[in-house]
Write an enzyme that holds these catalytic residues in place. Structure first.
Site, PDB file in Angstrom:
ATOM      1  N   HIS A 144       1.150   2.199   4.281  1.00  0.00           N
ATOM      2  CA  HIS A 144       0.172   3.298   4.319  1.00  0.00           C
ATOM      3  C   HIS A 144       0.206   3.915   5.715  1.00  0.00           C
ATOM      4  O   HIS A 144       0.295   3.200   6.704  1.00  0.00           O
ATOM      5  CB  HIS A 144      -1.216   2.713   4.022  1.00  0.00           C
ATOM      6  CG  HIS A 144      -2.313   3.715   3.845  1.00  0.00           C
ATOM      7  ND1 HIS A 144      -2.757   4.515   4.880  1.00  0.00           N
ATOM      8  CD2 HIS A 144      -3.068   4.039   2.766  1.00  0.00           C
ATOM      9  CE1 HIS A 144      -3.737   5.288   4.441  1.00  0.00           C
ATOM     10  NE2 HIS A 144      -3.950   5.023   3.155  1.00  0.00           N
TER      11      HIS A 144
ATOM     12  N   ARG B 123      -7.312  -0.393  -6.901  1.00  0.00           N
ATOM     13  CA  ARG B 123      -7.572  -1.796  -6.571  1.00  0.00           C
ATOM     14  C   ARG B 123      -8.690  -2.370  -7.436  1.00  0.00           C
ATOM     15  O   ARG B 123      -8.663  -3.537  -7.835  1.00  0.00           O
ATOM     16  CB  ARG B 123      -7.915  -1.919  -5.083  1.00  0.00           C
ATOM     17  CG  ARG B 123      -6.675  -1.782  -4.225  1.00  0.00           C
ATOM     18  CD  ARG B 123      -6.969  -1.337  -2.809  1.00  0.00           C
ATOM     19  NE  ARG B 123      -5.715  -0.898  -2.209  1.00  0.00           N
ATOM     20  CZ  ARG B 123      -4.979  -1.620  -1.356  1.00  0.00           C
ATOM     21  NH1 ARG B 123      -5.394  -2.783  -0.958  1.00  0.00           N
ATOM     22  NH2 ARG B 123      -3.839  -1.154  -0.899  1.00  0.00           N
TER      23      ARG B 123
ATOM     24  N   ASP C 138       0.833  -1.202   0.000  1.00  0.00           N
ATOM     25  CA  ASP C 138       0.000   0.000   0.000  1.00  0.00           C
ATOM     26  C   ASP C 138       0.872   1.259   0.000  1.00  0.00           C
ATOM     27  O   ASP C 138       1.687   1.452   0.909  1.00  0.00           O
ATOM     28  CB  ASP C 138      -0.890  -0.028   1.246  1.00  0.00           C
ATOM     29  CG  ASP C 138      -2.107   0.862   1.112  1.00  0.00           C
ATOM     30  OD1 ASP C 138      -2.146   1.677   0.173  1.00  0.00           O
ATOM     31  OD2 ASP C 138      -3.017   0.744   1.947  1.00  0.00           O
ATOM     32  N   ASP C 139       0.688   2.091  -0.996  1.00  0.00           N
ATOM     33  CA  ASP C 139       1.396   3.383  -1.076  1.00  0.00           C
ATOM     34  C   ASP C 139       2.921   3.238  -1.164  1.00  0.00           C
ATOM     35  O   ASP C 139       3.671   4.105  -0.688  1.00  0.00           O
ATOM     36  CB  ASP C 139       1.060   4.291   0.126  1.00  0.00           C
ATOM     37  CG  ASP C 139      -0.387   4.744   0.155  1.00  0.00           C
ATOM     38  OD1 ASP C 139      -1.172   4.290  -0.707  1.00  0.00           O
ATOM     39  OD2 ASP C 139      -0.739   5.546   1.036  1.00  0.00           O
TER      40      ASP C 139
ATOM     41  N   CYS D   9      -6.208   4.563  -3.520  1.00  0.00           N
ATOM     42  CA  CYS D   9      -6.426   3.135  -3.266  1.00  0.00           C
ATOM     43  C   CYS D   9      -7.601   2.482  -3.998  1.00  0.00           C
ATOM     44  O   CYS D   9      -7.402   1.592  -4.825  1.00  0.00           O
ATOM     45  CB  CYS D   9      -6.629   2.910  -1.778  1.00  0.00           C
ATOM     46  SG  CYS D   9      -5.187   3.288  -0.786  1.00  0.00           S
TER      47      CYS D   9
ATOM     48  N   SER E 102      -9.012   1.350   4.667  1.00  0.00           N
ATOM     49  CA  SER E 102      -7.682   1.742   5.160  1.00  0.00           C
ATOM     50  C   SER E 102      -7.676   1.817   6.687  1.00  0.00           C
ATOM     51  O   SER E 102      -8.696   2.142   7.299  1.00  0.00           O
ATOM     52  CB  SER E 102      -7.291   3.115   4.605  1.00  0.00           C
ATOM     53  OG  SER E 102      -7.121   3.045   3.224  1.00  0.00           O
TER      54      SER E 102
ATOM     55  N   LYS F 101      -6.024  -5.602   3.256  1.00  0.00           N
ATOM     56  CA  LYS F 101      -6.924  -4.468   3.013  1.00  0.00           C
ATOM     57  C   LYS F 101      -7.696  -4.670   1.717  1.00  0.00           C
ATOM     58  O   LYS F 101      -7.107  -4.948   0.677  1.00  0.00           O
ATOM     59  CB  LYS F 101      -6.076  -3.191   2.928  1.00  0.00           C
ATOM     60  CG  LYS F 101      -6.798  -1.970   2.405  1.00  0.00           C
ATOM     61  CD  LYS F 101      -5.904  -0.769   2.529  1.00  0.00           C
ATOM     62  CE  LYS F 101      -6.303   0.340   1.564  1.00  0.00           C
ATOM     63  NZ  LYS F 101      -5.430   1.511   1.710  1.00  0.00           N
TER      64      LYS F 101
ATOM     65  N   LYS G 137       1.489  10.250  -4.517  1.00  0.00           N
ATOM     66  CA  LYS G 137       0.081   9.830  -4.471  1.00  0.00           C
ATOM     67  C   LYS G 137      -0.821  11.051  -4.651  1.00  0.00           C
ATOM     68  O   LYS G 137      -0.433  12.155  -4.258  1.00  0.00           O
ATOM     69  CB  LYS G 137      -0.148   9.187  -3.092  1.00  0.00           C
ATOM     70  CG  LYS G 137      -1.540   8.716  -2.802  1.00  0.00           C
ATOM     71  CD  LYS G 137      -1.615   8.093  -1.409  1.00  0.00           C
ATOM     72  CE  LYS G 137      -3.032   7.614  -1.109  1.00  0.00           C
ATOM     73  NZ  LYS G 137      -3.134   6.977   0.210  1.00  0.00           N
TER      74      LYS G 137
ATOM     75  N   ASP H 176      -0.311  -0.128  -4.978  1.00  0.00           N
ATOM     76  CA  ASP H 176      -1.598   0.365  -5.489  1.00  0.00           C
ATOM     77  C   ASP H 176      -1.531   1.806  -5.977  1.00  0.00           C
ATOM     78  O   ASP H 176      -2.394   2.253  -6.729  1.00  0.00           O
ATOM     79  CB  ASP H 176      -2.707   0.211  -4.448  1.00  0.00           C
ATOM     80  CG  ASP H 176      -2.464   1.066  -3.203  1.00  0.00           C
ATOM     81  OD1 ASP H 176      -1.308   1.463  -2.947  1.00  0.00           O
ATOM     82  OD2 ASP H 176      -3.445   1.339  -2.486  1.00  0.00           O
ATOM     83  N   ASN H 177      -0.514   2.542  -5.519  1.00  0.00           N
ATOM     84  CA  ASN H 177      -0.327   3.939  -5.975  1.00  0.00           C
ATOM     85  C   ASN H 177       0.992   4.442  -5.425  1.00  0.00           C
ATOM     86  O   ASN H 177       1.654   3.749  -4.641  1.00  0.00           O
ATOM     87  CB  ASN H 177      -1.498   4.848  -5.542  1.00  0.00           C
ATOM     88  CG  ASN H 177      -1.857   4.738  -4.075  1.00  0.00           C
ATOM     89  OD1 ASN H 177      -2.896   4.199  -3.721  1.00  0.00           O
ATOM     90  ND2 ASN H 177      -0.975   5.224  -3.197  1.00  0.00           N
TER      91      ASN H 177
ATOM     92  N   HIS I  16     -10.931  -2.534   0.578  1.00  0.00           N
ATOM     93  CA  HIS I  16     -11.197  -1.160   0.135  1.00  0.00           C
ATOM     94  C   HIS I  16     -12.036  -1.045  -1.143  1.00  0.00           C
ATOM     95  O   HIS I  16     -11.884  -0.098  -1.929  1.00  0.00           O
ATOM     96  CB  HIS I  16      -9.887  -0.357  -0.019  1.00  0.00           C
ATOM     97  CG  HIS I  16     -10.064   1.050   0.463  1.00  0.00           C
ATOM     98  ND1 HIS I  16      -9.068   1.977   0.496  1.00  0.00           N
ATOM     99  CD2 HIS I  16     -11.171   1.673   0.938  1.00  0.00           C
ATOM    100  CE1 HIS I  16      -9.532   3.117   0.959  1.00  0.00           C
ATOM    101  NE2 HIS I  16     -10.811   2.945   1.243  1.00  0.00           N
TER     102      HIS I  16
HETATM  103 MG    MG Z   1      -2.800   3.056  -1.342  1.00  0.00          MG
END
Ligand code: MG
Length: 480
Positions: free
Chosen positions: A235, A89, A45-46, A85, A163, A138, A305, A287-288, A140
């Site tokens: 994240h 996703r 994540d991130d 996110c 999140s 996660k 992001k 994811d980003n 989301h």
């Molecule tokens: Mg993310």
């Protein structure tokens, strides 16, 4: 941009893959069985483009993820559909730009909307092919029952539906039994569709997911499996274990990433101990891009992001499948997260016939497997932020229709200027026109702002809204 649903082309792709797999096996004298591979998709994540050792990071060590790249393929131009996110996703799982399926914003707790249950996910395609499927981490894509992983092709689910910074306030009892007047912010851990516990910290979940995944691998037997491991790291807020604090040169962020890397190492070791590493495709990506307020970096890319600079949407991607993906490959073709669905369908021999409409992914399996191609499988990428078409890329050129700094029609040569520093629009008017010509049909198909595209499908809506647990307050549904 669009994959034709031709059974003939599809059969051709599968035949090609299986023959390649056989040929590779014969070369190495260790022919893999003609069974579809297990697939483990690790979504960080991130995680920023420049945060892994194999992408140039120096502030934290990621030797296990680097090993994935060294023993397989590393992509330099892998894009997610969106710089946040939920839309990203949704695109990973459905093979569609988030804009096509209406997932334009992140989902908050007790949201009446989610990924439409009618959309077909990678998990549904693989399950129909005979895979056991598991989701960890996660999600989301909506917290109402109809939107959960168990309704989108996963046999079982363990994780948090959004999140970990979206916790709700609950009253908690102190050890004395009295209610804590300050309340506590918590997130729910779901086992399948039921809340198993409410947790304040997600840090300990990393090893819980790892352990259950390793048990799942050990119990898989002859049935192929698909596991998606969507870790909460990295994240905000960062939650490394105590034993990792201070281990990196990059604060809690680097410490947590180091911990995640160790966890990846143990998963790889479990595959090897089970004798399954040559039958298992392991993918790891993000994811980003990195959050502005955290310690991640997209270097050498510009931006973070929430932006459509390269750093917001271009992320690391590594793939390892010993004996089938040749080691040490670095591929520079454009690949997007929407390409995973048709690629994994092709690799597994799964069918796209249940997909309800157009998808945006193309099969990039030949590229991942090391084939030299006459033409790249994907020539273009459209950068959407929420509902707005912000930029288009074709080959080496990227035209910001509207750059994050407000300028319009800004042209960059990403091959010569990956950091997007020098606007070449005035020097290459024909290239600008060409990219505007590409943007036109994209806008017609997928829409732009208030203009709805002709190829857009609807978001899912829950008939009844039910909180997953009693809380004194849920976070407000701000637009992230
Ligand atoms: Mg993310």
């Amino acid at each position: 941009m669009v994959l034709p649903h031709s059974p003939f082309l599809f059969a051709l792709a599968v035949g090609f893959l299986l023959s390649l797999q056989n040929a590779r096996g014969q070369e190495t004298g260790n022919a893999p069985a003609l069974r579809p591979p297990n697939i483990i998709l690790i979504l960080v994540d991130d995680l920023g483009y420049g945060d892994l050792g194999c992408y140039g990071a120096s502030k934290q060590a990621t030797p296990n993820i680097d090993r994935l790249a060294a023993e397989g393929a590393r992509l330099t131009d892998f894009y997610v559909s969106a710089p946040v996110c939920s839309p990203s996703r949704a695109a990973f799982l459905t093979g569609c730009y988030h804009k096509r399926i209406g997932v334009n914003h992140v989902f908050w707790p007790v949201s009446k909307t989610g990924l439409n249950p009618n959309e077909v996910t990678i998990a549904e395609i693989l399950r129909a092919r005979g895979y056991a499927t598991r989701y960890f981490g996660k999600w989301h894509l909506g917290d109402q029952k109809v939107f959960l992983p168990t309704r989108q092709g996963f046999d079982h689910n363990l994780g948090i539906p959004y999140s970990h910074d979206m916790g709700s306030m609950v009253r908690v009892k102190k050890e004395s039994g009295r209610l804590n007047p300050l309340h506590m912010r918590v997130v729910p851990v779901l086992r399948d569709e039921k809340v198993e516990e409410l947790v304040k910290d997600v840090g300990p979940l990393m090893s819980v997911y790892e352990q259950e995944l390793i048990e799942f691998i050990g119990a898989s037997g002859e049935q192929p499996f698909f596991a998606m491991l969507a870790q909460h790291a990295v994240h905000l807020p960062n939650e490394p274990s105590k034993s990792y604090r201070g281990i990196s040169q990059n604060g809690d962020y680097g410490d947590w990433l180091h911990e995640l890397d160790d966890s990846v190492g143990r998963i790889l070791a479990a595959l090897e101990e089970s004798g399954l590493d040559r039958q298992t495709l392991v993918l790891l990506t993000s994811d980003n891009g990195p959050a502005k307020k955290n310690n991640g970096t997209a270097a050498p890319l510009r931006g973070t992001k929430h932006t459509t600079w390269e750093g917001g949407v271009r992320v690391p991607f590594v793939a390892r499948w010993p004996g089938t993906i040749p080691p040490g490959q670095v591929r520079r073709e454009i690949v997007a997260c929407m390409d995973l669905l048709p690629t994994l369908a092709a690799i597994s021999g799964g069918s796209l016939s249940s997909v309800p409409g157009t998808i945006d992914g193309v099969n990039v399996a030949p590229l991942l497997l090391g084939t030299q191609l006459d033409a790249p499988p994907r020539q273009t990428f459209a950068y959407y932020q929420r509902t707005k078409l912000m930029a288009v890329r074709h080959g080496r050129w990227k035209l910001h229709l509207k750059a994050p700094d407000g300028r319009e029609n800004v042209l960059f040569d990403l091959q010569a200027d990956v950091a997007e520093t020098t606007d070449l629009a005035a020097d290459y008017p024909a290239v600008v026109r060409q990219l505007l010509d590409i943007a036109g049909p994209v806008r017609l198909d997928l829409g732009d702002g208030r203009k709805k595209g002709i190829g857009v499908r609807s978001l899912g809506h829950a008939a009844k809204l039910r909180p997953l647990f009693q809380a004194t307050s849920h976070p407000s549904q701000e637009d992230e």
